[in-house]
Design a protein around this motif. Structure first.
Motif, PDB file in Angstrom:
ATOM      1  N   ALA A   5      -3.829   8.884 -11.284  1.00  0.00           N
ATOM      2  CA  ALA A   5      -4.021   9.081  -9.846  1.00  0.00           C
ATOM      3  C   ALA A   5      -4.784  10.366  -9.560  1.00  0.00           C
ATOM      4  N   GLY A   6      -4.533  11.412 -10.353  1.00  0.00           N
ATOM      5  CA  GLY A   6      -5.269  12.663 -10.188  1.00  0.00           C
ATOM      6  C   GLY A   6      -5.237  13.182  -8.760  1.00  0.00           C
ATOM      7  N   SER A   7      -6.417  13.354  -8.167  1.00  0.00           N
ATOM      8  CA  SER A   7      -6.531  13.961  -6.843  1.00  0.00           C
ATOM      9  C   SER A   7      -5.985  13.090  -5.727  1.00  0.00           C
ATOM     10  N   GLY A   8      -5.677  11.830  -6.020  1.00  0.00           N
ATOM     11  CA  GLY A   8      -4.986  11.011  -5.034  1.00  0.00           C
ATOM     12  C   GLY A   8      -5.718   9.747  -4.641  1.00  0.00           C
ATOM     13  N   LEU A   9      -4.954   8.686  -4.456  1.00  0.00           N
ATOM     14  CA  LEU A   9      -5.476   7.412  -3.980  1.00  0.00           C
ATOM     15  C   LEU A   9      -4.326   6.623  -3.359  1.00  0.00           C
ATOM     16  N   VAL A  10      -4.680   5.531  -2.722  1.00  0.00           N
ATOM     17  CA  VAL A  10      -3.713   4.575  -2.198  1.00  0.00           C
ATOM     18  C   VAL A  10      -3.902   3.279  -2.951  1.00  0.00           C
ATOM     19  N   HIS A  11      -2.810   2.695  -3.442  1.00  0.00           N
ATOM     20  CA  HIS A  11      -2.958   1.416  -4.132  1.00  0.00           C
ATOM     21  C   HIS A  11      -1.795   0.493  -3.809  1.00  0.00           C
TER      22      HIS A  11
ATOM     23  N   ALA B  78       6.734  20.464  -8.283  1.00  0.00           N
ATOM     24  CA  ALA B  78       7.025  20.288  -6.860  1.00  0.00           C
ATOM     25  C   ALA B  78       6.789  18.817  -6.559  1.00  0.00           C
ATOM     26  N   ARG B  79       7.832  18.133  -6.143  1.00  0.00           N
ATOM     27  CA  ARG B  79       7.791  16.676  -6.115  1.00  0.00           C
ATOM     28  C   ARG B  79       8.365  16.146  -4.808  1.00  0.00           C
TER      29      ARG B  79
ATOM     30  N   PHE C 223       4.094  12.118  -4.643  1.00  0.00           N
ATOM     31  CA  PHE C 223       3.253  13.296  -4.793  1.00  0.00           C
ATOM     32  C   PHE C 223       3.937  14.248  -5.774  1.00  0.00           C
ATOM     33  N   VAL C 224       3.199  14.685  -6.806  1.00  0.00           N
ATOM     34  CA  VAL C 224       3.782  15.581  -7.810  1.00  0.00           C
ATOM     35  C   VAL C 224       2.782  16.708  -8.083  1.00  0.00           C
ATOM     36  N   MET C 225       3.114  17.910  -7.609  1.00  0.00           N
ATOM     37  CA  MET C 225       2.240  19.063  -7.782  1.00  0.00           C
ATOM     38  C   MET C 225       3.031  20.186  -8.454  1.00  0.00           C
ATOM     39  N   ASN C 226       2.453  21.403  -8.459  1.00  0.00           N
ATOM     40  CA  ASN C 226       3.127  22.529  -9.102  1.00  0.00           C
ATOM     41  C   ASN C 226       3.819  23.464  -8.114  1.00  0.00           C
ATOM     42  N   THR C 227       3.342  23.501  -6.868  1.00  0.00           N
ATOM     43  CA  THR C 227       3.924  24.387  -5.876  1.00  0.00           C
ATOM     44  C   THR C 227       4.154  23.623  -4.576  1.00  0.00           C
ATOM     45  N   ARG C 228       5.016  24.202  -3.713  1.00  0.00           N
ATOM     46  CA  ARG C 228       5.271  23.572  -2.420  1.00  0.00           C
ATOM     47  C   ARG C 228       4.000  23.522  -1.581  1.00  0.00           C
ATOM     48  N   ASP C 229       3.196  24.573  -1.616  1.00  0.00           N
ATOM     49  CA  ASP C 229       1.960  24.585  -0.833  1.00  0.00           C
ATOM     50  C   ASP C 229       1.020  23.462  -1.283  1.00  0.00           C
ATOM     51  N   GLU C 230       0.917  23.263  -2.602  1.00  0.00           N
ATOM     52  CA  GLU C 230       0.078  22.175  -3.116  1.00  0.00           C
ATOM     53  C   GLU C 230       0.631  20.818  -2.692  1.00  0.00           C
ATOM     54  N   LEU C 231       1.946  20.718  -2.661  1.00  0.00           N
ATOM     55  CA  LEU C 231       2.589  19.471  -2.256  1.00  0.00           C
ATOM     56  C   LEU C 231       2.285  19.176  -0.777  1.00  0.00           C
ATOM     57  N   VAL C 232       2.407  20.183   0.065  1.00  0.00           N
ATOM     58  CA  VAL C 232       2.094  20.014   1.481  1.00  0.00           C
ATOM     59  C   VAL C 232       0.635  19.605   1.659  1.00  0.00           C
ATOM     60  N   GLN C 233      -0.267  20.224   0.878  1.00  0.00           N
ATOM     61  CA  GLN C 233      -1.689  19.885   0.981  1.00  0.00           C
ATOM     62  C   GLN C 233      -1.932  18.435   0.576  1.00  0.00           C
TER      63      GLN C 233
ATOM     64  N   ASP D 111       0.819  -1.209   0.000  1.00  0.00           N
ATOM     65  CA  ASP D 111       0.000   0.000   0.000  1.00  0.00           C
ATOM     66  C   ASP D 111       0.860   1.271   0.000  1.00  0.00           C
ATOM     67  N   HIS D 112       0.599   2.147  -0.984  1.00  0.00           N
ATOM     68  CA  HIS D 112       1.320   3.417  -1.082  1.00  0.00           C
ATOM     69  C   HIS D 112       0.464   4.401  -1.868  1.00  0.00           C
ATOM     70  N   PRO D 113       0.641   5.723  -1.627  1.00  0.00           N
ATOM     71  CA  PRO D 113      -0.199   6.723  -2.299  1.00  0.00           C
ATOM     72  C   PRO D 113       0.404   7.199  -3.622  1.00  0.00           C
ATOM     73  N   HIS D 114      -0.453   7.807  -4.447  1.00  0.00           N
ATOM     74  CA  HIS D 114      -0.040   8.559  -5.631  1.00  0.00           C
ATOM     75  C   HIS D 114      -0.972   9.760  -5.765  1.00  0.00           C
ATOM     76  N   CYS D 115      -0.444  10.877  -6.254  1.00  0.00           N
ATOM     77  CA  CYS D 115      -1.267  12.071  -6.432  1.00  0.00           C
ATOM     78  C   CYS D 115      -0.626  12.984  -7.472  1.00  0.00           C
ATOM     79  N   GLY D 116      -1.431  13.497  -8.423  1.00  0.00           N
ATOM     80  CA  GLY D 116      -0.984  14.540  -9.340  1.00  0.00           C
ATOM     81  C   GLY D 116      -0.380  14.061 -10.643  1.00  0.00           C
ATOM     82  N   PHE D 117      -0.376  12.745 -10.902  1.00  0.00           N
ATOM     83  CA  PHE D 117       0.229  12.238 -12.135  1.00  0.00           C
ATOM     84  C   PHE D 117      -0.385  10.884 -12.477  1.00  0.00           C
ATOM     85  N   GLU D 118       0.161  10.232 -13.510  1.00  0.00           N
ATOM     86  CA  GLU D 118      -0.333   8.931 -13.953  1.00  0.00           C
ATOM     87  C   GLU D 118       0.777   7.887 -13.864  1.00  0.00           C
ATOM     88  N   THR D 119       0.416   6.655 -13.528  1.00  0.00           N
ATOM     89  CA  THR D 119       1.359   5.554 -13.598  1.00  0.00           C
ATOM     90  C   THR D 119       0.902   4.600 -14.693  1.00  0.00           C
ATOM     91  N   VAL D 120       1.861   4.182 -15.516  1.00  0.00           N
ATOM     92  CA  VAL D 120       1.567   3.260 -16.616  1.00  0.00           C
ATOM     93  C   VAL D 120       2.396   1.995 -16.395  1.00  0.00           C
TER      94      VAL D 120
END
Length: 294
Positions: A98-104, A261-262, A266-276, A59-68
């Protein structure tokens, strides 16, 4: 057509991922952070597991990108925090947004775990643009028999068209941004001239045999990544004197040109988004995988 020159050839390095799974990784590394929009390219294995020894990624999270995930050999199970579950067998592809986030989790199938065998495949991470970072998670799962197969007129080039188009054959996968993803098998004496929109970043990863790339026949072999420069056509050839076919992935994608911001998965555009995003995971907003009943 203007052939793309070869900008660089990068040799993948070996490391352990997940629960200790061996991979070859051309990027991200200290010398190459990403190839926009691609964030990561891992060749998983090949590794031969004895009975009871196979491992995966718990079990691990992903957010803000796609895994292929593209499985060449093996049998894997996946589950997520939104109740989705499935299996990947030899030749299958899973395109997870993964978009807004999930655990898989991605683990060996119990039958495979019991008997052992070979695991070999690829995982690629594709970044999402700012306006799609928080899209709802989704899966596209394509069985091996449903992946379109293209072939050159002389029969020396075959392309499994996972995304994009090659030799007049189009993929079934729907991508958020323009992506080309081909598994190429080029026999000795074969050559491919793959049209690519000039704006795309393009590369080829070799995982068997050797090839000659670009207008000057730059050589590359097993475990090396060829990064192309500008142009609208990628040229790949295999010498008639070669003793085996070239096995390679051709990847091309539209660069986002946005800040990254990675932190781990977790892969976002800003540090604040990453923290969120990390707070969303820690607070349980991305859910959790419910244990299967015994």
């Amino acid at each position: 057509m203007t052939p793309r020159s070869v900008a660089s050839v990068i040799t993948a390095h070996r490391q352990l991922e997940g629960g200790g799974f061996p991979v070859r990784r051309p990027f991200p590394t200290a010398s190459l952070d990403q190839v926009d929009p691609f964030l990561l390219l891992d060749e998983m294995g090949p590794v031969e597991w004895a009975p009871g020894e196979a491992i995966g990624a718990p079990d691990h999270p992903h957010c803000g990108f796609e895994t292929v995930t593209y499985l060449l050999e093996g049998h894997m199970c996946h589950r997520d925090s939104f109740g989705h579950a499935g299996e990947l067998r030899t030749g299958d592809v899973q395109w997870m947004t993964a978009g807004s986030g999930l655990v898989h989790s991605e683990m060996p199938h119990p039958d495979f775990q019991k008997r052992g065998g070979t695991t070999h495949g690829f995982q690629i991470w594709v970044n999402l643009p700012r306006d799609r970072k928080l899209m709802a998670p989704r899966y596209q799962e394509i069985a091996a028999a449903e992946i379109p197969l293209a072939e050159s007129n002389d029969g020396l080039v075959q392309a499994r068209v996972i995304a994009g188009e090659s030799l007049g054959v189009s993929a079934r996968i729907e991508t958020v941004i323009p992506i080309t993803y081909l598994h190429l098998t080029i026999a000795p004496g074969g050559a491919l001239e793959q049209p690519l929109v000039p704006a795309l970043n393009a590369m080829v990863y070799c995982f068997g045999g050797a090839g000659e790339f670009g207008p000057y026949g730059t050589p590359a072999t097993d475990g090396q990544l060829v990064f192309f420069g500008d142009g609208d056509e990628a040229r790949i050839a295999v010498s008639p004197d070669a003793t085996e076919p070239l096995q390679a992935l051709l990847l091309a994608g539209a660069p986002l040109g946005e800040p990254v911001a990675r932190y781990g998965p977790f892969v976002m555009n800003t540090r604040d988004e990453l923290v969120q995003a990390m707070q969303d995971f820690e607070s349980g907003k991305m859910g959790r995988i419910v244990p299967e009943p015994q």
